[in-house]
Enzyme design. Structure first.
Site, PDB file in Angstrom:
ATOM      1  CB  SER A 266      -0.925   0.010   1.233  1.00  0.00           C
ATOM      2  OG  SER A 266      -0.155  -0.062   2.420  1.00  0.00           O
ATOM      3  CG  ASP A 302      -5.810   5.124  -1.196  1.00  0.00           C
ATOM      4  OD1 ASP A 302      -6.553   4.558  -2.022  1.00  0.00           O
ATOM      5  OD2 ASP A 302      -6.185   5.455  -0.068  1.00  0.00           O
ATOM      6  CG  ASP A 703      -2.499  -1.580  13.014  1.00  0.00           C
ATOM      7  OD1 ASP A 703      -3.286  -0.898  13.689  1.00  0.00           O
ATOM      8  OD2 ASP A 703      -1.287  -1.310  12.908  1.00  0.00           O
TER       9      ASP A 703
END
Length: 1002
Positions: A266, A302, A703
């Site tokens: 990511s 992103d 997380d």
């Protein structure tokens, strides 16, 4: 026994117990004789259990007695003390997986090549090892001496024996180290109770407010210590056996049966996360030591950056030469930036004659690759007015970062480019999810959920590895390490993830700001591994895909209690030893791989088995003729699927395939079209994504929240710490960046605390264990410690300025409790270092940064969290910069102004002023005032010493403190001192006769 001799379980009292009960008592009971309570010693041929003494059984071969191998060429009449025909069939049903993990040699065993274990030895060594195995087999009568002609058969049988053994082993901490540690913890708790009793019952009458504040702070510190300490009650370690994994799932002449893995990377902003860092992470993934057709790399962009898009194209081209070079010469690590810069002897163990020549050529190609990436970065610094344009002349779809369609580009794979040797490469996929104004995209958690859906449509691997863009694979066998747990026939189906520790490059030698976080990863995480498993820390984690779909783990069938004739029937009934009724017809053993997984979904329980692909939702109800293993009664209705997973028939079908895989006979174009659909910004509306499915929304630390939900459902996790670190990343060694990173973590904990997912009240009645809950509570309440910590660090300065103290005059008993408390704190730390192997320097750095972060980042996080949740004032998420600077530790001395620096600096100045004032007062008042001064000076120096790394960070390389920090801190300290002198609340007022002028002139 079978040879007619009497079996004696206990050699002390001779109490009659049969062998099945003896083995059951050792494995499931208290491991001692019911009459004399003496611990049972291990008999020859019995499996090991934790606590067995290695010296006791050095006289017989325990390794082979636990896994006796039957010679198929030998007469069955000579096969006493070996497996029965039924047991052999049971082994075949389990693919030769052992029922119970056996003891094996300690130490991490490196995996061999795909051809099996034999390649790890020379011919002479291999023959010697096989001969030793034959001698042990002959001693037990399992093979005859005249059977030595079939060498290949013996080797195959030896490898079969190795493959039957477990893939991993749990290593408990030796009792000589852990038992004193536990005793000291209990003693410290008792001492703490008596200490609090003394503190509460003996107030300081001349400084009552200071005493009350200090007692409240100390009670909070005590509760925080309990939350942090007791989850570390039962720490364990684990080791894996990669050679057995290879022999079991990669047999020569058979298809490779290792589980496929989808790797997620990511990124957000390529200018803050340099593309060269992301490229190195991708290259380490593509060259991992794993079958290429079972690895797929998905990169989430992103920020919809054309810079990253072009960088991945360059990376894919360079990978065609880099991947075969890595595998040919077996180099480590396989990230070129870190391989070429490591300061070791790179010729060690290299025997290929062309290695040096090829390495020089590859280094030159990598430098040329870096130049091309740098050119792309330089070009991206200034965006054209008309926006970016791709090479074919079409406008870049992501020119508007917050308003663009979904984009997917497949670079490598079965249909992509081959490497320079003509071999296939792992698949590399670029993904940028759709973004539109007015939608909440949920930051990183939303991006990870988009990757789950894309990967399910394109490859649908049963396991997923999650990495940050700056965390490269340092150990090429890291995925195999995780497979030793996830593909275990007993444990694997109950595991939600395998978490690896985070290790870092580029940190200064003294680790000034505790970036390595060794105490957490080598002490706390090992303690949690002995409870229900470690928490998920956001990267370096291999997931079971089914656990992210919101399913409950499979309910294992409990082993029936053993009964025999040596105990009276009434005793068996009273002790609960009667056998339970067998399960319902049609249910099969989990060891056979077909145990029905009972899972909860939408408030219903259903049984789901391995299924073939399903494409249309109508087929779920009607067209099930072609799917033999899928039972129609085990499926939910179409609306329930859509409400949970969204309106994608292909994705819903993938969730029903426990072993992963995509349907055959479909073209990649239809897959890409469906993948674009599942990353649309409106796909998650009115579904359970982010609530029960995938990464959970509601906190910037998604997380912790995601792992907590899994553990509440009853899943277990495993902590895997191989000898060579599996992954390495970069950490912000700059003070300001480090504090902002800690601020983000603390803010996420506050968000969880103020949500309905708070561990204080969420998940009761579920399957979360008590100590695991305490650990999760500690992860969300620790920022609140900043308030009492700030007050406690201010009290020494106040005491020195006023001459008062929070503790009255001590008597002998009170002195004993103070001394015992300090000794117990030191003893706990020393024993913790002893069993964990953590250095005292790492522990001290952790303590120092606990104070630094507590009075700065954690304090701001508390107020920001309250404003965000209660007042609706949102705070922006700051991406931690990933440094690509060539200067060693250059970031360490770089100063960046932030308001987080003000509170610690003010505390340092206050305590220094207090020390000067206290010493001056003692000099003026004479000898008698020095005694009470020492206690106050001790606490003041305690604060200053803990804040010393912060002070060094302010000074920088030139030992100069920025003017703005000095001005703010001196201003606040001066204002506080002036207000104190004006109010002076703790000084007793003067009492006695009021003296007035009498008015008489004498």
């Amino acid at each position: 026994k079978e040879d007619g001799e009497v079996f004696v379980a206990c050699h002390v009292c001779g109490f009659p117990v049969c062998r099945p009960c003896y083995e059951y008592e050792r494995s499931e009971g208290n491991q001692s004789c019911p009459q004399c309570n003496t611990r049972y010693k291990r008999h020859k041929g019995c499996p090991r259990v934790p606590g067995d003494n290695d010296d006791e059984d050095a006289n017989f071969d325990d390794f082979d007695d636990e896994f006796q191998i039957k010679n198929h060429d030998h007469d069955e009449s000579n096969q006493k003390n070996v497996f029965s025909h039924t047991e052999i069939e049971h082994y075949n049903e389990q693919e030769m997986h052992p029922i119970r993990p056996a003891f094996s040699s300690a130490g991490s065993v490196a995996g061999k090549d795909l051809e099996g274990e034999k390649e790890g030895y020379s011919n002479a060594e291999w023959q010697e090892r096989v001969e030793k195995w034959k001698v042990r087999q002959e001693k037990r009568g399992l093979v005859s001496k005249d059977d030595g002609g079939n060498d290949q058969g013996e080797e195959d049988e030896y490898l079969m024996a190795e493959a039957r053994q477990p893939l991993w082993r749990k290593i408990p901490i030796p009792s000589s180290r852990i038992n004193p540690y536990r005793i000291v913890i209990v003693l410290r708790l008792i001492i703490l109770c008596f200490f609090f009793r003394f503190r509460i019952l003996t107030p300081a009458s001349d400084a009552y407010a200071l005493w009350l504040i200090s007692v409240i702070c100390e009670v909070w510190f005590g509760l925080s210590w309990i939350l942090d300490q007791f989850p570390k009650w039962n720490p364990i370690e684990r080791e894996t056996y990669l050679d057995r994994l290879s022999m079991r799932f990669e047999r020569e002449g058979e298809p490779n049966r290792l589980g496929p893995v989808d790797v997620f990377v990511s990124t957000v902003d390529p200018l803050k996360e340099p593309p060269i860092i992301t490229a190195n992470t991708v290259l380490s993934i593509l060259s991992v030591d794993y079958p290429v057709d079972k690895v797929s790399c998905y990169v989430s962009d992103d920020g919809a950056s054309m810079l990253l898009f072009d960088s991945l194209a360059e990376t894919a081209e360079f990978a065609r030469r880099w991947v075969p070079f890595c595998k040919k010469h077996n180099i480590e690590p396989r990230a070129p930036e870190f391989y070429f810069t490591q300061k070791i002897d790179y010729l060690k163990d290299k025997v290929h004659p062309n290695f040096v020549k090829e390495r020089r050529a590859m280094k030159r190609e990598y430098e040329e690759f870096k130049v091309r990436i740098n050119a792309l970065v330089s070009k991206a610094q200034k965006k054209p007015e008309e926006g970016w344009v791709m090479q074919d002349g079409t406008p870049w779809p992501g020119n508007i970062t917050r308003d663009h369609p979904g984009m997917i580009q497949v670079y490598l794979g079965s249909e992509g480019a081959l490497d320079v040797e003509g071999k296939e490469l792992p698949r590399l996929v670029y993904v940028s999810r759709e973004k539109r104004p007015g939608y909440n995209h949920h930051k990183k958690a939303g991006a990870m959920n988009a990757l789950i859906r894309v990967s399910a449509v394109l490859t649908n691997a049963p396991f997923m590895l999650n990495l940050d863009c700056d965390h490269y694979i340092n150990n090429s066998k890291a995925v195999r390490e995780a497979m030793c747990f996830l593909m275990d026939p007993q444990l694997g189906k109950k595991l939600c993830y395998v978490q690896f520790p985070q290790r870092f490059d580029g940190i200064d030698r003294h680790d000034r700001y505790a970036n390595r976080n060794v105490v957490f990863f080598d002490i706390n995480m090992k303690g949690l591994d002995g409870v229900q498993g470690p928490v998920y820390v956001g990267t370096g984690c291999v997931f079971n895909r089914q656990s992210l779909y919101g399913y409950d783990p499979p309910v294992s069938e409990k082993r029936p209690k053993m009964t025999c004739d040596c105990w009276p029937s009434w005793c068996c009934c009273c002790c609960g030893g009667s056998r339970k009724k067998s399960k319902k017809k049609g249910q099969r053993s989990l060891l056979g791989g077909l145990y029905p997984m009972k899972k909860k979904m939408m408030g219903k329980k259903y049984t789901r088995k391995a299924s073939a692909p399903v494409f249309d939702l109508e087929e779920i109800e009607e067209g099930l003729e072609g799917y033999e293993e899928l039972e129609k009664s085990s499926l939910m209705s179409q609306k329930s699927f859509e409400k949970r997973f969204g309106q994608s028939p292909v994705f819903i079908a993938s969730t029903l395939m426990e072993n992963g895989g995509v349907p055959e006979g479909t073209n990649s174009q239809s897959h890409i079209k469906e993948a674009i659909h599942v990353i649309s910004c409106g796909y998650e509306e009115k579904t359970e994504w982010g609530k029960e499915v995938g990464w959970i929304y509601g906190s910037v630390t998604e997380d912790i929240l995601t792992g907590f939900k899994m553990h509440c459902r009853g899943w277990r996790s495993v902590y895997c710490s191989p000898q060579r670190p599996a992954f390495k990343g970069s950490a912000p060694i700059n003070l300001s960046d480090r504090l902002h990173q800690v601020l983000r973590w603390a803010l996420g904990s506050i968000e969880i605390f103020l949500s309905h997912h708070c561990p204080l009240w969420y998940g009761y009645g579920g399957k979360l264990k008590l100590l695991e809950r305490l650990a999760y509570i500690n992860t969300i309440v620790y920022p609140f410690t900043s308030i009492p910590l700030l007050a406690y660090c201010t009290i020494p300065a106040v005491c020195l300025l006023t001459g008062k103290f929070i503790i009255p005059t001590l008597n002998n008993l009170a002195s004993i409790w103070f001394l015992a408390l300090f000794i117990s704190i030191i003893a706990t730390s020393v024993l913790e270092l002893r069993w964990s192997g953590v250095s005292i320097q790492d522990l001290w750095r952790n303590e120092q940064f606990w104070v630094i972060g507590g009075v700065s980042a954690h304090l701001f996080a508390v107020f920001q969290g309250l404003l965000k949740v209660l007042g609706g004032v949102d705070t922006n998420f700051t991406v931690t910069s990933k440094s690509a600077d060539d200067a060693e530790f250059g970031e360490l001395y770089l100063f960046k102004w932030t308001t987080l620096l003000i509170p610690p600096t003010t505390l340092i100045i206050l305590n220094m002023v207090g020390v000067v004032a206290g010493v001056s007062d003692a000099i003026n008042n004479g000898y008698g005032s020095w005694g009470p001064l020492f206690g106050k000076l001790f606490f003041a120096f305690w604060v200053i010493v803990h804040l010393y790394p912060f002070l060094k960070g302010l000074m920088g390389r030139q030992n100069r403190t920025p003017t703005i920090v000095v001005l703010w801190s001196i201003l606040l300290a001066s204002i506080f001192s002036l207000i104190w002198v004006r109010i002076d609340p703790f000084l007793p007022k003067q009492t006695g006769p009021i003296l007035k002028q009498c008015g008489v002139e004498c």
